[in-house]
Scaffold this motif. Structure first.
Motif, mmCIF file in Angstrom:
data_model
loop_
_atom_site.group_PDB
_atom_site.id
_atom_site.type_symbol
_atom_site.label_atom_id
_atom_site.label_comp_id
_atom_site.label_asym_id
_atom_site.label_seq_id
_atom_site.Cartn_x
_atom_site.Cartn_y
_atom_site.Cartn_z
ATOM 1 N N ARG A 170 39.876 66.096 55.324
ATOM 2 C CA ARG A 170 39.691 67.036 55.717
ATOM 3 C C ARG A 170 38.784 68.177 55.475
ATOM 4 N NH1 ARG A 170 44.548 69.468 55.313
ATOM 5 N NH2 ARG A 170 45.671 68.598 57.342
ATOM 6 N N LEU A 171 39.062 68.770 53.894
ATOM 7 C CA LEU A 171 37.575 69.056 53.504
ATOM 8 C C LEU A 171 36.197 69.037 53.536
ATOM 9 C CD1 LEU A 171 37.808 70.535 50.130
ATOM 10 C CD2 LEU A 171 35.678 69.086 50.000
ATOM 11 N N ARG A 172 36.019 67.367 53.197
ATOM 12 C CA ARG A 172 34.939 66.752 53.800
ATOM 13 C C ARG A 172 34.127 66.707 55.054
ATOM 14 N NH1 ARG A 172 36.902 61.830 51.074
ATOM 15 N NH2 ARG A 172 36.591 60.930 53.391
ATOM 16 N N ARG A 173 35.448 66.502 56.024
ATOM 17 C CA ARG A 173 35.012 67.173 57.820
ATOM 18 C C ARG A 173 34.918 68.571 57.624
ATOM 19 N NH1 ARG A 173 39.602 65.644 58.680
ATOM 20 N NH2 ARG A 173 40.646 67.070 59.425
ATOM 21 N N GLU A 174 35.864 69.408 57.311
ATOM 22 C CA GLU A 174 35.256 71.104 57.058
ATOM 23 C C GLU A 174 33.560 71.141 57.075
ATOM 24 O OE1 GLU A 174 39.461 72.817 57.237
ATOM 25 O OE2 GLU A 174 38.343 72.657 55.605
ATOM 26 N N VAL A 175 33.039 70.510 55.205
ATOM 27 C CA VAL A 175 31.799 71.045 55.261
ATOM 28 C C VAL A 175 30.852 70.007 55.726
ATOM 29 C CG1 VAL A 175 30.531 70.209 52.880
ATOM 30 C CG2 VAL A 175 32.558 70.920 52.674
ATOM 31 N N ARG A 176 31.215 69.000 56.756
ATOM 32 C CA ARG A 176 30.064 68.288 57.244
ATOM 33 C C ARG A 176 29.972 69.071 59.084
ATOM 34 N NH1 ARG A 176 32.641 63.837 57.404
ATOM 35 N NH2 ARG A 176 31.685 62.907 55.871
ATOM 36 N N GLN A 177 30.933 69.670 59.050
ATOM 37 C CA GLN A 177 30.712 71.028 60.417
ATOM 38 C C GLN A 177 29.981 72.210 60.072
ATOM 39 O OE1 GLN A 177 32.515 70.278 63.247
ATOM 40 N NE2 GLN A 177 30.344 72.477 63.743
ATOM 41 N N ALA A 178 30.067 72.202 58.661
ATOM 42 C CA ALA A 178 29.836 73.969 58.595
ATOM 43 C C ALA A 178 28.154 73.281 58.740
ATOM 44 C CB ALA A 178 30.157 74.055 56.661
ATOM 45 N N ALA A 179 27.314 72.052 57.841
ATOM 46 C CA ALA A 179 26.204 71.500 57.733
ATOM 47 C C ALA A 179 25.521 71.792 59.596
ATOM 48 C CB ALA A 179 25.972 70.051 56.959
ATOM 49 N N ASP A 180 26.504 71.329 60.061
ATOM 50 C CA ASP A 180 26.095 71.179 61.133
ATOM 51 C C ASP A 180 25.693 72.488 62.224
ATOM 52 O OD1 ASP A 180 26.000 67.806 61.174
ATOM 53 O OD2 ASP A 180 27.853 68.096 62.185
ATOM 54 N N ASP A 181 26.405 73.233 61.315
ATOM 55 C CA ASP A 181 26.558 74.568 62.580
ATOM 56 C C ASP A 181 25.432 75.249 61.683
ATOM 57 O OD1 ASP A 181 28.893 73.929 63.692
ATOM 58 O OD2 ASP A 181 30.769 75.592 62.524
ATOM 59 N N ALA A 182 25.471 75.779 60.465
ATOM 60 C CA ALA A 182 23.823 75.727 59.945
ATOM 61 C C ALA A 182 22.636 75.561 59.742
ATOM 62 C CB ALA A 182 24.157 75.511 58.395
ATOM 63 N N GLU A 183 22.622 74.022 60.749
ATOM 64 C CA GLU A 183 21.236 72.739 60.522
ATOM 65 C C GLU A 183 21.081 73.731 62.393
ATOM 66 O OE1 GLU A 183 20.080 68.756 59.977
ATOM 67 O OE2 GLU A 183 21.253 69.089 61.391
ATOM 68 N N GLN A 184 21.720 73.728 63.100
ATOM 69 C CA GLN A 184 21.916 73.923 64.572
ATOM 70 C C GLN A 184 21.872 75.211 64.673
ATOM 71 O OE1 GLN A 184 24.690 73.434 66.360
ATOM 72 N NE2 GLN A 184 25.356 71.143 66.317
ATOM 73 N N THR A 185 22.541 76.586 63.366
ATOM 74 C CA THR A 185 21.976 78.498 63.559
ATOM 75 C C THR A 185 20.024 78.181 62.825
ATOM 76 O OG1 THR A 185 23.999 78.804 63.417
ATOM 77 C CG2 THR A 185 22.670 79.941 62.931
ATOM 78 N N GLY A 186 20.089 77.603 61.966
ATOM 79 C CA GLY A 186 19.079 77.775 61.163
ATOM 80 C C GLY A 186 17.848 77.343 61.808
ATOM 81 N N GLY A 187 17.811 75.641 62.701
ATOM 82 C CA GLY A 187 16.652 76.114 64.254
ATOM 83 C C GLY A 187 16.266 76.817 64.798
ATOM 84 N N TRP A 188 18.178 76.938 65.977
ATOM 85 C CA TRP A 188 17.826 77.901 66.523
ATOM 86 C C TRP A 188 16.724 79.174 66.162
ATOM 87 C CZ3 TRP A 188 19.218 82.985 67.657
ATOM 88 C CH2 TRP A 188 18.692 83.064 68.526
ATOM 89 N N LEU A 189 17.160 79.858 65.279
ATOM 90 C CA LEU A 189 17.099 81.185 65.048
ATOM 91 C C LEU A 189 15.154 81.302 64.251
ATOM 92 C CD1 LEU A 189 17.468 84.019 64.358
ATOM 93 C CD2 LEU A 189 18.045 83.429 61.552
ATOM 94 N N ALA A 190 14.846 79.462 63.718
ATOM 95 C CA ALA A 190 13.564 79.960 63.625
ATOM 96 C C ALA A 190 12.840 79.559 64.366
ATOM 97 C CB ALA A 190 13.352 78.242 62.592
ATOM 98 N N ARG A 191 13.216 79.230 65.968
ATOM 99 C CA ARG A 191 12.543 79.117 66.591
ATOM 100 C C ARG A 191 12.100 80.788 67.973
ATOM 101 N NH1 ARG A 191 15.280 74.112 67.680
ATOM 102 N NH2 ARG A 191 16.863 74.991 68.295
#
Length: 241
Positions: free
Chosen positions: A102-123
């Motif tokens: 579960r820890l690894r799954r949550e870290v993976r989800q946090a990475a996906d969220d950060a990537e999506q947020t960063g990409g959207w905000l940059a655009r």
């Protein structure tokens, strides 16, 4: 005076658009000035789990099986106090603890969220930068252009941090994938080169740095709060005039 101000200000449709953006983007940023702090706290908690296990496995000797029966806790692999704090429990005859998966799954989800947020905000900031440049044609807003561009710069920097956070979290997952968390494999590692603690320490350091960057991201966005208030107050004053 009012006539001069009206002559120098943007047209009403543009003022209405700017007012809308200032209102809703300020509210949006109020959320992103807080959410990363909660995420940072959660990351630090996961990092502590990895450090506690690494500390334990760096010094403990390989123990005998606590019981031939399944589900008995492993005396050597479980870190003192960690089971109650995190739920991570190594058991005889079992595989990797569900809490670590579960820890690894949550870290993976946090990475996906950060990537999506960063990409959207940059655009979004690419577009906002162009719009802000066009406001220079309206003298009534000239003294606030520094504030508006500072908002964009803060958000752009936050976007870059989010993208970097995603990279660091994914690299931490790569390191954790190097460790076989089954009791049999861990005991074999403890009896040999003890590589697992090294991977866990490095992964935890990446999580720690990602948490620090999340806090920096929140600080950058929080810095915009007053700037949005000042900017919107001017726009509302011009609309009233």
């Amino acid at each position: 005076m009012a006539e001069d101000e009206a002559r120098l200000s943007p047209p009403e449709p543009l003022l209405q658009l700017i007012d809308n953006l200032a209102r809703f983007h300020r509210e949006h940023e109020e959320y992103y000035a807080q959410a990363p702090l909660r995420q940072a706290t959660e990351l630090q908690a996961r990092s502590r789990v990895l450090k506690a296990l690494a500390d334990r496995w760096s010094v403990v000797g390989v123990g005998e099986r606590a019981s031939a029966a399944g589900f008995a806790g492993t005396e050597d692999l479980n870190a003192p106090g960690l089971v109650a704090e995190s739920g991570v429990l190594f058991m005889e005859g079992e595989g990797e603890p569900a809490e670590l998966r579960r820890l690894r799954r949550e870290v993976r989800q946090a990475a996906d969220d950060a990537e999506q947020t960063g990409g959207w905000l940059a655009r979004a900031m690419e577009q906002a930068w162009e719009i802000a440049g066009g406001l220079a044609a309206h003298p009534a807003l000239a003294d606030l252009l520094g504030e508006r561009h500072r908002i964009i710069a803060n958000d752009w920097q936050s976007a870059a941090l989010q993208s970097l956070i995603a990279r660091m979290l994914r690299r931490a997952l790569d390191l954790l994938a190097r460790v076989d968390f089954t009791p049999a494999a861990l005991r074999a590692d403890l009896a040999g080169e003890r590589q697992a603690p090294a991977y866990l320490y490095s992964a935890s350091e990446l999580l720690d740095r990602a948490a620090d960057l999340m806090a920096e991201s929140a600080m950058l966005v929080h810095d915009n709060e007053r700037r949005w208030r000042v900017f919107r107050a001017r726009v509302r004053a011009l609309r009233s005039a």
